[in-house]
Design a protein around this motif. Structure first.
Motif, PDB file in Angstrom:
ATOM      1  N   ALA A 193      -3.621  -3.049  -0.953  1.00 49.26           N
ATOM      2  CA  ALA A 193      -3.364  -1.953  -2.086  1.00 49.26           C
ATOM      3  C   ALA A 193      -3.367  -2.849  -3.460  1.00 49.26           C
ATOM      4  CB  ALA A 193      -2.533  -0.894  -1.461  1.00 49.26           C
ATOM      5  N   LEU A 206       7.324   2.311 -10.504  1.00 46.56           N
ATOM      6  CA  LEU A 206       7.584   3.364  -9.996  1.00 46.56           C
ATOM      7  C   LEU A 206       8.009   4.445  -9.451  1.00 46.56           C
ATOM      8  CD1 LEU A 206       7.126   1.182  -6.462  1.00 46.56           C
ATOM      9  CD2 LEU A 206       5.457   2.160  -7.161  1.00 46.56           C
ATOM     10  N   LEU A 236       2.371   3.378  -0.921  1.00 47.60           N
ATOM     11  CA  LEU A 236       3.268   2.405  -0.648  1.00 47.60           C
ATOM     12  C   LEU A 236       4.110   2.680   0.152  1.00 47.60           C
ATOM     13  CD1 LEU A 236       3.231   0.405  -3.890  1.00 47.60           C
ATOM     14  CD2 LEU A 236       1.743  -0.249  -2.547  1.00 47.60           C
ATOM     15  N   HIS A 239       4.028   4.377   2.920  1.00 48.09           N
ATOM     16  CA  HIS A 239       3.196   5.017   3.650  1.00 48.09           C
ATOM     17  C   HIS A 239       2.909   5.951   4.223  1.00 48.09           C
ATOM     18  CE1 HIS A 239       3.764   0.596   6.344  1.00 48.09           C
ATOM     19  NE2 HIS A 239       3.190   0.496   4.517  1.00 48.09           N
ATOM     20  N   THR A 295      -2.850   2.950   5.149  1.00 52.53           N
ATOM     21  CA  THR A 295      -1.382   1.707   5.106  1.00 52.53           C
ATOM     22  C   THR A 295      -2.195   0.167   4.972  1.00 52.53           C
ATOM     23  OG1 THR A 295      -0.491   3.564   6.641  1.00 52.53           O
ATOM     24  CG2 THR A 295       0.104   1.471   6.369  1.00 52.53           C
ATOM     25  N   VAL A 322      -0.072  -5.740   0.517  1.00 53.33           N
ATOM     26  CA  VAL A 322      -0.296  -4.880  -1.366  1.00 53.33           C
ATOM     27  C   VAL A 322      -0.512  -7.186  -2.860  1.00 53.33           C
ATOM     28  CG1 VAL A 322       1.619  -4.160  -3.316  1.00 53.33           C
ATOM     29  CG2 VAL A 322       1.476  -3.551  -0.763  1.00 53.33           C
ATOM     30  N   VAL A 331       8.461  -3.470  -5.650  1.00 53.10           N
ATOM     31  CA  VAL A 331       6.947  -3.537  -4.298  1.00 53.10           C
ATOM     32  C   VAL A 331       8.020  -4.460  -3.779  1.00 53.10           C
ATOM     33  CG1 VAL A 331       4.871  -4.582  -3.797  1.00 53.10           C
ATOM     34  CG2 VAL A 331       4.855  -2.721  -6.634  1.00 53.10           C
ATOM     35  N   LEU A 334      10.110  -2.906  -0.683  1.00 53.02           N
ATOM     36  CA  LEU A 334       9.407  -1.928   0.725  1.00 53.02           C
ATOM     37  C   LEU A 334       8.827  -2.396   1.534  1.00 53.02           C
ATOM     38  CD1 LEU A 334       6.075  -0.736  -2.549  1.00 53.02           C
ATOM     39  CD2 LEU A 334       8.765   0.673  -1.459  1.00 53.02           C
ATOM     40  N   ILE A 391       6.693  -4.430   2.988  1.00 56.29           N
ATOM     41  CA  ILE A 391       4.951  -4.833   2.877  1.00 56.29           C
ATOM     42  C   ILE A 391       4.927  -6.027   2.487  1.00 56.29           C
ATOM     43  CG2 ILE A 391       2.607  -3.945   2.450  1.00 56.29           C
ATOM     44  CD1 ILE A 391       3.872  -1.345   2.266  1.00 56.29           C
ATOM     45  N   VAL A 439       3.873  -9.109   0.377  1.00 60.26           N
ATOM     46  CA  VAL A 439       3.236  -8.978  -1.248  1.00 60.26           C
ATOM     47  C   VAL A 439       2.086 -10.998  -1.524  1.00 60.26           C
ATOM     48  CG1 VAL A 439       4.224  -8.786  -3.147  1.00 60.26           C
ATOM     49  CG2 VAL A 439       5.119  -7.735  -1.256  1.00 60.26           C
TER      50      VAL A 439
END
Length: 700
Positions: free
Chosen positions: A5, A62, A76, A78, A85, A89, A108, A111, A113, A115
């Motif tokens: 993403a 965000l 982001l 999910h 998903t 990122v 971010v 989160l 995830i 990066v």
């Protein structure tokens, strides 16, 4: 397959980087349940793995303050309805404005995830004397960082490798420590979010973010006790001396300031950059609007002059194909269907593809170069007089290309009443679907007389149609803002990005996508309607006088066909506007899509195996069989163009208005008001043009 993403602030070159990574291998749709555009593409990674990239809407944070920001947050966290998903990122950061861009990046990073950060426009930063210690910045953020120059394709290979590497790395976490009192106050709220399905790290980000949210977000309404926990946390923080709604920005920017101090050095003297020098002229109170008007004149003159050779080529090609196919077929209805229905209907619209491509190229150029934001700034003073602000002009300007993305672009307007007022007037901006109508009539009835060097009467007439729609949009907006959608005029906060030379590849991709949509429309909607109209013009068969010339026989058959009977029934309604039944039928057919007016004319006059010039000649020569007077005069042509300026003839626009205006009964209510007022406005304006012109003796 690896899912990536991509997110970033507006004007960071995010879309240019996305286009550079994916090229033309993209598909455009909407996120489930909303009209926010979803652009997805892909490429093959260095290890042969397929990498799918989702281009999320541009966001400063965000905050979920608008539909597009809410969609980005849903993906982001999910919670996307499509279960898209991301595995990684990719955060795109403008190297020149690192401090502002790191706010979104810091969110971010929390989160849970993996990066990767693309430090884009790195060359511009170097040119301005900004030195960024990339290794130290990697150490500070704890994620891979790749300097890129998206418009030149620099840094793409290291970026692709970094995406693959990041997928196997641990997810980053918060890079700063909250005061113990804050952590303690947020603990119950964080536990509530974890129970709702968020990971502990994402729950920590959400708990801090929700302190500054002024209203309940739709995706959080169903979380039990959430609002109670938010209020309790805010009360506790207030008692401990904090300001809850400023807490997130204070702690994040305090951390960002330290990062910038350790990783970035700037020149001691800041010289005025090129954008500032250009803006001294481009944003001048007098020169600015004049420059904008001149640019628009250049655009519409180019639509005529630049497209002519390409249009001639397409005309020759369609004529040759139609003739070749017709020569190999026996005379009869099937030949008539192919030559008159398919080539006459679809072919008469396809010839305008070069003009539409040129218009889209100019609109995209204005957007990518940074001038579109300046246009909004220039228009802010005028927009305020009608109750809106300059930000509403950006969707309106996008409406020059197509009303559908123009209506969708209103989602960046925060105030619901301002957004709805803008939605109601965007279709008044002359979109590319009106181009075939304007071009056909202007080319036939307006001489190419030179007014000033570089501008002909034809180009000025085209500009006049666009200005008429724009002025009408402002006037109608003023009425809505003083009646049904009354509200205060809010101040405009708009970033003016630096001027940039757009990437040729990114420009090509954008224009190619829009042309592809037009061709798809021509190959489906217009083709289907052309076949139906051909059948209605051909059946039932009637006896014709064989002694008459072929054109007179065709006219007799058309008179007694289903299409002719419908046309004669419509004629009393359109006769006050100076139109005959053929124009009435073409208008009625084009309520599905404006371009169908031209294809209907092509079908009625049977110019399938000939070029667009043949249709023009037939319109000029058309006479009333009873009075002998010409059916089409310059006055009728102007009145017809004015009708198309105002009338809402696009099913797609109606559908998107229903969804953007609230959906369900509420959406249909506003869509009905929009369609109704535009139809009445179109009819009255066309009647005024024809009746007024006739009274002044201009009807000949």
């Amino acid at each position: 397959m690896l899912r990536v993403a991509i997110i970033g602030n507006p004007n960071t070159g995010k879309t240019t980087l996305f286009n550079a990574l994916t090229g033309l291998r993209q598909r455009v749709g909407n996120f489930a349940g909303v009209t926010v555009e979803r652009v997805e593409g892909g490429f093959k990674g260095p290890d042969g793995r397929r990498i799918t990239v989702l281009d999320l809407p541009g966001s400063y944070s965000l905050s979920a303050g608008s539909p597009d920001e809410q969609v980005a947050l849903e993906v982001l966290l999910h919670r996307d309805a499509d279960r898209w998903t991301p595995d990684v990122v990719l955060v795109v950061i403008d190297a020149v404005h690192l401090e502002r861009n790191l706010f979104l990046a810091s969110q971010v990073l929390e989160l849970g995830i993996p990066v990767v950060i693309a430090l884009n426009q790195f060359d511009v930063a170097q040119d301005e004397g900004i030195a960024i210690d990339v290794p130290e910045l990697i150490h500070e953020l704890g994620v891979p960082i790749v300097p890129t120059v998206a418009k030149r394709g620099e840094g793409l290979d290291p970026l692709k490798r970094a995406l693959i590497t990041a997928a196997s790395l641990p997810a980053p976490a918060r890079k700063f420590v909250l005061p113990a009192d804050v952590e303690d106050a947020l603990a119950p709220l964080k536990s509530c979010l974890v129970e709702a399905g968020l990971t502990p790290t994402a729950a920590g980000m959400e708990a801090l973010r929700l302190l500054s949210v002024s209203k309940s977000e739709p995706h959080l309404v169903t979380v039990p006790q959430l609002q109670v926990q938010i209020q309790d946390a805010m009360a506790t923080l207030k008692n401990r001396g904090f300001t809850p709604n400023r807490l997130e920005s204070e702690v994040r920017y305090a951390w960002i300031a330290g990062v910038i101090e350790r990783t970035v050095s700037r020149p001691r003297t800041i010289k005025q950059n090129l954008s500032d020098q250009i803006d001294r002229i481009a944003l001048h109170r007098v020169l600015g609007p004049v420059i904008f008007l001149v640019l628009m004149a250049v655009v519409f003159q180019a639509v005529f002059s630049w497209a002519t050779p390409l249009m001639d080529g397409i005309e020759v090609l369609i004529g040759a194909l139609g003739g070749a196919v017709g020569d190999r077929m026996a005379d009869g209805d099937l030949k008539s269907l192919v030559v008159d229905g398919v080539f006459g209907g679809v072919g008469s619209v396809l010839v305008f593809l070069p003009q539409i491509a040129i218009l889209f190229a100019f609109i995209t150029l204005l957007e990518h170069s940074g001038y579109m934001a300046r246009a909004a700034f220039l228009m802010d003073r005028i927009m305020r007089t009608v109750g809106l602000h300059g930000k509403s002009f950006i969707p309106m300007l996008s409406g020059y290309a197509c009303a559908v993305p123009g209506v969708m672009a209103t989602r960046t307007i925060e105030d619901p009443k301002d957004r709805l007022a803008t939605i109601m007037v965007v279709p008044l901006m002359s979109c590319s679907a009106r181009l075939p109508v304007y071009t056909l009539l202007i080319g036939a009835f307006v001489p190419a007389t030179s007014l000033i060097p570089g501008l002909t009467l034809q180009g000025a007439t085209m500009l006049g149609m666009y200005l008429l729609g724009t002025v009408a949009a402002l006037a109608v907006a003023a009425i809505f803002k003083r009646t049904l959608l009354k509200g205060p005029v809010r101040p405009m906060i708009l970033e003016l990005p630096p001027y940039r030379l757009p990437s040729a590849w990114s420009l090509l991709v954008s224009v190619a996508q829009r042309c592809q949509l037009f061709l798809r429309r021509a190959g489906t909607v217009i083709l289907a309607l052309s076949i139906v109209l051909w059948a209605m013009a051909t059946y039932p068969k009637s006896a014709v006088d064989a002694s008459l010339p072929a054109e007179a026989q065709q006219e007799q058959q058309l008179e007694h066909s289903v299409l002719g009977q419908i046309g004669h029934a419509i004629e009393p309604v359109v006769r006050p506007l100076g139109y005959d039944w053929k124009i009435g039928v073409s208008i009625a057919a084009s309520f599905a899509a404006r371009e169908v007016f031209v294809s209907t004319m092509g079908t009625i006059y049977g110019v399938g195996s000939e070029n667009e010039a043949a249709l023009t000649e037939k319109l000029v020569a058309e006479t009333n069989p009873v009075t002998g007077q010409r059916v089409y005069t310059p006055l009728v042509a102007i009145g017809l163009m004015v009708f198309y300026v105002f009338a809402l003839m696009c099913i797609s626009t109606v559908a998107v208005t229903v969804r953007e205006a609230g959906g369900g009964a509420l959406g249909w209510k506003w869509a009905t008001i929009q369609f109704g007022y535009m139809l009445v406005l179109a009819y009255v304006a066309a009647w005024i043009v024809y009746a007024g012109g006739t009274a002044l003796g201009w009807g000949g």
